[in-house]
Design a protein around this motif. Structure first.
Motif, short mmCIF file in Angstrom:
data_model
loop_
_atom_site.label_atom_id
_atom_site.label_comp_id
_atom_site.label_asym_id
_atom_site.label_seq_id
_atom_site.Cartn_x
_atom_site.Cartn_y
_atom_site.Cartn_z
N VAL A 1 -54.66 0.65 93.01
CA VAL A 1 -54.04 0.76 94.34
C VAL A 1 -52.60 0.27 94.29
CG1 VAL A 1 -54.11 -0.08 96.70
CG2 VAL A 1 -56.22 0.53 95.53
N LEU B 1 -72.05 -9.92 94.40
CA LEU B 1 -71.72 -10.63 93.16
C LEU B 1 -70.34 -11.28 93.28
CD1 LEU B 1 -72.97 -8.17 90.40
CD2 LEU B 1 -73.87 -10.44 90.91
N LEU B 2 -69.40 -10.54 93.86
CA LEU B 2 -68.06 -11.10 93.99
C LEU B 2 -68.05 -12.29 94.96
CD1 LEU B 2 -65.80 -7.97 93.99
CD2 LEU B 2 -65.92 -9.77 92.30
N MET C 1 -75.79 -13.68 85.15
CA MET C 1 -75.37 -13.20 86.46
C MET C 1 -74.01 -13.76 86.85
SD MET C 1 -77.50 -13.21 90.00
CE MET C 1 -76.69 -14.64 90.69
N TYR D 1 -72.27 -5.16 94.37
CA TYR D 1 -70.96 -5.53 93.83
C TYR D 1 -70.29 -6.59 94.70
CZ TYR D 1 -66.08 -4.77 92.45
OH TYR D 1 -64.78 -4.94 92.03
N ASN E 1 -79.37 -28.82 95.49
CA ASN E 1 -79.58 -27.76 94.50
C ASN E 1 -81.04 -27.33 94.46
OD1 ASN E 1 -77.00 -27.37 93.60
ND2 ASN E 1 -77.15 -28.86 91.92
N VAL F 1 -63.00 -5.62 87.17
CA VAL F 1 -63.22 -4.44 88.00
C VAL F 1 -62.38 -4.53 89.26
CG1 VAL F 1 -64.93 -3.01 89.14
CG2 VAL F 1 -65.57 -4.32 87.11
N GLU F 2 -62.49 -5.69 89.95
CA GLU F 2 -61.84 -5.80 91.25
C GLU F 2 -60.32 -5.92 91.12
OE1 GLU F 2 -63.34 -5.46 94.01
OE2 GLU F 2 -62.30 -6.51 95.62
N ARG F 3 -59.89 -6.95 90.38
CA ARG F 3 -58.45 -7.22 90.35
C ARG F 3 -57.70 -6.24 89.46
NH1 ARG F 3 -57.73 -13.16 92.09
NH2 ARG F 3 -59.79 -13.44 92.92
N GLN G 1 -73.92 -25.44 101.25
CA GLN G 1 -74.02 -26.65 100.43
C GLN G 1 -72.64 -27.28 100.22
OE1 GLN G 1 -74.99 -26.06 96.30
NE2 GLN G 1 -76.14 -27.97 96.18
N LYS H 1 -81.82 -25.21 97.43
CA LYS H 1 -81.28 -23.85 97.27
C LYS H 1 -82.14 -23.04 96.32
CE LYS H 1 -77.32 -23.50 95.27
NZ LYS H 1 -75.97 -23.93 94.91
N VAL I 1 -83.95 -19.49 97.22
CA VAL I 1 -83.59 -18.25 96.53
C VAL I 1 -84.81 -17.68 95.79
CG1 VAL I 1 -82.18 -17.29 94.68
CG2 VAL I 1 -81.15 -18.82 96.37
N SER J 1 -66.80 -8.90 87.15
CA SER J 1 -66.49 -7.98 88.23
C SER J 1 -65.24 -8.41 88.97
CB SER J 1 -67.65 -7.91 89.23
OG SER J 1 -68.83 -7.55 88.57
N ASP J 2 -65.14 -9.72 89.19
CA ASP J 2 -64.01 -10.24 89.94
C ASP J 2 -62.71 -10.01 89.19
OD1 ASP J 2 -62.88 -11.58 92.14
OD2 ASP J 2 -62.70 -13.40 90.94
N LEU K 1 -71.48 -11.86 84.92
CA LEU K 1 -71.27 -10.54 85.50
C LEU K 1 -70.39 -10.64 86.74
CD1 LEU K 1 -71.98 -7.50 85.48
CD2 LEU K 1 -73.93 -8.05 86.93
N SER K 2 -70.64 -11.66 87.55
CA SER K 2 -69.84 -11.85 88.76
C SER K 2 -68.38 -12.09 88.41
CB SER K 2 -70.36 -13.05 89.56
OG SER K 2 -71.63 -12.78 90.06
N ARG K 3 -68.17 -12.98 87.41
CA ARG K 3 -66.79 -13.27 87.04
C ARG K 3 -66.11 -12.04 86.46
NH1 ARG K 3 -68.99 -18.18 85.49
NH2 ARG K 3 -69.23 -17.40 83.39
N ILE L 1 -59.68 -1.78 90.35
CA ILE L 1 -59.43 -1.08 91.61
C ILE L 1 -58.10 -1.49 92.22
CG2 ILE L 1 -60.32 -0.62 93.90
CD1 ILE L 1 -63.10 -1.31 92.82
N ASP L 2 -57.88 -2.82 92.27
CA ASP L 2 -56.65 -3.29 92.88
C ASP L 2 -55.44 -2.87 92.07
OD1 ASP L 2 -56.49 -4.38 95.32
OD2 ASP L 2 -56.17 -6.45 94.63
N VAL M 1 -68.66 -15.71 93.35
CA VAL M 1 -67.65 -16.44 92.56
C VAL M 1 -66.41 -16.83 93.36
CG1 VAL M 1 -68.24 -15.64 90.26
CG2 VAL M 1 -66.78 -14.22 91.69
#
Lengths: 477, 628
Positions: free
Chosen positions: B583, A281-282, B563, A278, B168, B574-576, A423, B171, B175, B570-571, B566-568, B579-580, A285
């Motif tokens: 809180v 992933l964060l 991916m 998690y 690029n 889920v995160e903002r 980069q 990288k 990866v 979560s950000d 999914l990252s965006r 959970i946040d 971004v």
């Protein structure tokens, strides 16, 4: 007796600094932190040592300190990081410098106390003592959003502290004999509790430590706080204070509530492993470089936490090694980040670029530290990470392999976000700069210490391994 | 001599340190000389080691040379130690020998580049890492080299770091290799868990006697192969290699053709004792290898960038090597590694010479007739083409013929497919040759005016490699010609091949005859096709091939973009918000509660006394309940 010096020197330096001018306070802090470093080296070479004087006999607490491989190693880490931070930021203008350095030194005294305490009451006092200066440092010297962010940080950690205090009082009430709060009594008391009690008591203690590490989903104070704090404070927080949480798990939770730990370990490891993926992933971004490093740190701590609950001696040994190495690497990372912020006047990675052209020395340092961050072999990060994965894999849980493979995704994602950062900051055309200059002499000293440790411990980790082998419970022939 | 084996990686390490530390002050040519000498010194030591190993009495196994204790924790003990034996000493020669030639070539090729000293530092670091990879006496040391070469590959692909496409590509290479590395890591942990060691000797000795579940062998073998897929660019992890051509051309020759990408073959050949116990995985390797060989060959047919053709050719040839491994012919795979190192390094360096002459142009549609201006480059390039196509007498013929024969013994169907791959190879290589060196020049006048043969530092390595591309094959003569296979005998203490079907002489002659005559036909076809090439925009299947089967687009749609999404997600959620939000909700509730409670502080003494009494009553009641 020598152990008390580790606390007294920074405490004294801190208290005196309040009464001095800014420049003198800076000098005194550097002298004090260097003196502490000398003592810390002696302590870590001595091996096992202890010190105890009666304190408040009525409640059964005495002022007891004890050093073993783990606490010696963490004291050494603390003692290395402080002077590096002070030297690397030597030329930076700080408002109310005397209070700033005073609070930094007080925080160091608290940290030393946390790592050395062998009495639960003393431990708790130092736990708070280490944190209180940081609240002030964040709220006075932080960024624009410092007040709400410090409030959030405070609520989180204060909640954790209250739960910890409650749990320690409950445990001390179960003890017999005079030293109700000594580590030995607390251990005996914990082990004597029935499994059900251990199981709920576990969460009181664990949440306190989980917030500190931090473990998903108790982590959201961390990116905000790291982002808003001045860099020296961020370094104290991320290199040292998060280790308090992990250290406390190893010293004050695992041996105290064995059945509670056994019952919940799979849940905790699952949370930690989810946290790795998690947070990674964060990190991908984020555009703010400080937040990226913050999430990267959560991912690294997640791995250590997962292994702590997997019941493997090699893994525990790996945690010790990695606590030290992570402390070193993240210090280096923040130093670079603050130099970037200073040169480019922004933390936004989309506005950076071309460091390899405009400040090549800094770029080399960035690349080396980044490689340590993704645990490339022959950097210090690899030794710990290999042992950690080995520990997670050979753990007692039936899901050990699944845990390891999911956690292993972190090494792929880690490469993604770390190389993204390199980069954007180092490559490409040169982005407009506020100050056009490469590393200055004092920054050079700080980074040189960090990079030397990265490479030496990456090639020859034996000293660090030997130091912590006995505590990890691995017998080295 | 074998006790001095640490000198082999030490020299390039010293070269790296000198060039790396003094990169700013060092004159360019000094950097090149130091870098080249370091590798030459390693080559000399390697040569001594090679002949010493060769003269050992049969059955001698040298003990590992231990330098120091690396990781020790309880029963886990991993020394930093080197293993000198037939396999590692052969790879030492290839790495330092070809490596030295490419260093010499680079002194001229990179001379105009401001980062030349840095370049040689990286190149030396690469050689050091590659030597660690093949010298390690346990999997962890191999892994150190494995990731080390990955790092150097990353640094050198992105050498011209101002170009975003290049970084690029760098990288992407790192990866994708990391995905494979995770497999390697899990494989190592499985070995540790089941056998308690990572040392080759201890592990291979324990294999027949240790009681483990049968599937364990398969899992370990599969995990290591996943590592090999990344490093050696096999399906599905091959797409980084063509992009890696962003690096300077000598780097493509050394890292992305001759040495690093063959690390996967080294790893599996080294672990042959394990793979012989995992026949299912060998079959899998054969299928992946063959599929990669064919897929990459089809793509190479329609590429117009001279380096891209060679890159896909490398992917394809690596596929052939894995095919050989898959049918249990490890020695043959290693043989092809060696001959391929010679002729592919030659071809890449030749392409570099061409690109130099063309002023940086890589599009073969704008070349043509270059042979008139650069005879040595043309001649040596032709030898490279003949070698890779498998014309009798040239190195590639011997190793490829051996692969085809081994595959035929395994299954005639696989043989037919592999032969198709070999024919495509002949076609695309000669298409490249004819379009580049024959016919009329199709570039600008300015370019034509500029055309010239390259200086000696470039042509001498070409000539040496051309000679090796001819002579290199005679260490492995086919059974129909000679019963004595020098390379197989040399490797036999370390590598035991399985499933070798002894073909009758008639069959072998027949196979050879079929493949050689068809290859000649393909060369003729290539000549005809290129003579009337019009370069009209491709349509249909040709367009699909030109666009590499759209595999990059597929990965982008299936992996990269989901991916990122999914990252965006979560950000943002889920995160903002999640959970946040929770809180901060608690924080707000506390504040809200505080505001309400504040109203009680009314300043009326009567109310305070009332609350105090209430509290006292409650306390008494509480202690009453507690004591009873």
């Amino acid at each position: 007796m020598i152990l008390t010096l580790l606390i007294l020197i920074p405490l004294l330096a801190g208290v005196l600094s309040f009464a001095m001018s800014g420049g003198a306070a800076k000098g005194l802090s550097l002298a004090g932190s260097l003196a502490t470093l000398v003592v810390a080296i002696m302590v870590s070479m001595n091996g096992v040592d202890s010190f105890s004087v009666p304190w408040i006999p009525r409640i059964g607490t005495s002022f007891s300190l004890a050093a073993d491989g783990m606490s010696g190693m963490l004291c050494l880490l603390t003692a290395i990081v402080l002077p590096v931070v002070i030297v690397a930021n030597w030329n930076k203008e700080v408002e109310n410098a005397h209070s700033f350095y005073a609070l930094m030194m007080l925080s160091q005294a608290g940290l030393m106390g946390v790592f050395l305490a062998s009495d639960a009451f003393v431990f708790y006092i130092f736990w708070e003592l280490a944190l209180i200066p940081v609240y002030f440092l964040c709220s006075k010297w932080g960024g624009e959003k410092r007040v709400p962010v410090t409030f959030k940080f405070f609520i989180y950690t204060f909640l954790g502290s209250l739960m910890l205090l409650a749990a320690l009082i409950i445990l001390s009430l179960q003890t017999t004999g005079a030293d109700a709060y000594s580590l030995a009594s607390i251990k005996a008391a914990g082990a004597s509790l029935d499994p059900t009690t251990q199981q709920w008591l576990f969460w009181l203690i664990f949440i306190a430590f989980a917030i500190k590490m931090p473990i998903f989903p108790f982590h959201t104070w961390q990116p905000d706080t790291y982002e808003q704090s001045p860099t020296p404070v961020t370094i104290i927080l991320s290199a040292l204070m998060v280790k308090m949480g992990l250290f406390a798990v190893l010293r004050w939770l695992l041996p105290v509530l064995p059945q509670g730990v056994a019952y919940w370990s799979d849940v905790v490891v699952t949370l930690s492993v989810i946290g790795i993926v998690y947070a990674s992933l964060l990190a991908i971004v984020q555009t703010d470089i400080k937040r990226l490093v913050a999430y990267s740190s959560i991912a690294h701590m997640g791995l250590m936490s997962a292994v702590a609950f997997s019941g493997s001696a090699v893994g525990t040994h790996g945690i010790m090694v990695q606590m030290f190495n992570h402390g070193i690497n993240i210090t280096g990372m923040w130093l670079i980040v603050s130099m970037i912020e200073n040169r480019w006047g922004t933390r936004d990675m989309t506005k950076m670029g071309g460091m390899a052209t405009s400040a090549p020395k800094m770029a080399i340092a960035l690349v080396i530290i980044s490689l340590a961050n993704i645990a490339l072999p022959l950097t210090n990060g690899f030794i710990g990470e290999f042992m950690l994965f080995n520990g997670l894999f050979s753990g007692t849980s039936p899901y050990a392999m699944t845990f390891m493979i999911v956690a292993g995704l972190g090494i792929i994602l880690g490469a993604v976000y770390t190389l993204n950062m390199v980069q954007k900051a180092a490559y490409g055309e040169v982005a407009p700069m506020v100050h056009q200059k490469d590393i200055s002499a004092n920054e050079y000293v700080g980074l040189a210490v960090i990079i030397a440790l990265i490479l030496v411990l990456g090639v020859y980790p034996k000293p660090l391994l030997d130091m912590t082998a006995a505590v990890a419970g691995v017998v080295t022939p | 001599m074998t006790n001095l084996v640490y000198l082999v990686p030490l020299f390039p390490l010293i070269g790296f340190l000198i060039n790396g530390i003094f990169w700013k002050k060092m004159p360019k040519s000094a950097g090149g000389i130091i870098g080249s000498l370091a590798v030459l010194a390693s080559f000399c030591v390697s040569l001594g080691i090679f002949f010493e190993v060769k003269s050992l009495p049969e059955g001698t196994v040298l003990p590992p040379v231990e330098l120091f204790s690396f990781i020790q924790s309880g029963s886990l003990n991993i020394p930093f130690s080197f293993q000198v034996d037939a396999l590692s000493s052969l790879f030492l020669l290839i790495i330092t020998g070809v490596g030295f030639l490419i260093h010499v070539y680079s002194t001229s090729y990179m001379h105009e580049d401001e980062g030349m000293v840095k370049y040689f530092a990286y190149l030396n670091l690469f050689v050091f890492s590659m030597l660690l990879l093949v010298l390690g006496s346990n999997y962890l040391i191999m892994f150190i080299g494995w990731e080390g070469v990955g790092l150097c590959s990353y640094l050198l692909i992105g050498f011209w770091f101002k170009n975003r496409d290049y970084t690029n590509a760098a990288k992407k290479a790192f990866v994708m290799n990391r995905i494979g590395d995770l497999g390697f890591l899990v494989g190592m942990l499985l070995v540790l868990l089941n056998f308690g060691t990572l040392s080759y000797q201890e592990f291979f000795n324990a294999l027949p006697t240790t009681q483990v579940a049968g599937s364990t062998y398969n899992w370990i073998a599969l995990c290591f192969f996943i590592g090999a897929m990344g490093k050696s660019a096999q399906i599905p992890l091959y797409t980084w290699l063509p992009d890696a051509m962003a690096g300077p051309t000598p780097v493509s020759a050394l890292i992305h053709a001759a040495t690093m990408v063959t690390a996967g073959i080294y790893m599996i050949a080294r672990s042959n004792a394990l793979y012989n116990l995992a026949p299912a995985i060998l079959d899998f390797i054969a299928i992946i290898g063959l599929a990669t060989a064919l897929l990459a060959a089809t793509i190479a047919i329609k590429q117009y960038d001279i380096k891209k053709v060679l890159a896909y050719s490398t992917v394809s040839q690596l596929g052939f090597m894995f095919l050989a491994i898959g049918v249990g012919a490890y020695t043959t795979a290693v043989f092809h590694v060696m001959t391929h190192a010679f002729f592919k390094a030659l071809l890449f360096l030749g392409s570099g010479s061409v690109i130099h002459a063309m002023g940086g142009e890589q599009d073969i549609r704008k070349m043509g007739g270059l042979g008139k201006h650069m005879a040595i480059t043309q001649g040596t390039f032709l030898i490279g083409c003949l070698a890779i196509a498998g014309i009798p007498g040239f190195a590639g013929f011997f190793s490829k013929d051996e692969i085809l024969a081994a595959v035929y013994g395994h299954s005639p169907v696989l043989f037919a497919l592999a032969l198709a791959g070999a024919l495509m190879t002949a076609f695309y290589m000669f298409r490249l040759y004819f379009l580049t060196f024959r016919g009329k020049f199709r570039g600008t006048h300015e370019q034509e005016h500029h055309l010239h043969e390259s200086p000696a530092a470039i042509t001498i390595p070409l000539v040496v490699l051309a000679l090796l591309s001819i002579a290199g094959g005679y260490v492995g003569l086919p059974a129909v010609i000679s019963e004595h296979h020098t390379l197989a005998t040399y490797l036999s203490p370390v590598v035991s091949n399985i499933g070798a079907h002894h073909l009758s002489h008639e069959t072998e002659w027949m196979l050879m005859g079929i493949s050689v005559s068809l290859v000649l036909v393909m060369i003729a076809v290539a000549y005809n096709v290129t003579k009337k090439a019009s370069f009209a925009p491709n349509t249909g299947i040709a367009k699909v091939l030109e666009n590499k089967w759209y595999i990059d687009e597929l990965y982008d749609a299936v992996i990269v973009r989901p991916m990122a999404a999914l990252s965006r997600f979560s950000d943002k959620f889920v995160e903002r918000a999640g959970i946040d939000g929770l809180v901060n909700g608690v924080g707000k509730t506390v504040r809200w509660g505080g505001d309400r409670l504040r109203l009680m502080q009314s300043g009326q003494v009567g109310f305070y006394i009332f609350v105090m009494v209430l509290g006292m009553v409650a306390l008494f009641a509480f202690s009453f309940i507690l004591t009873n």
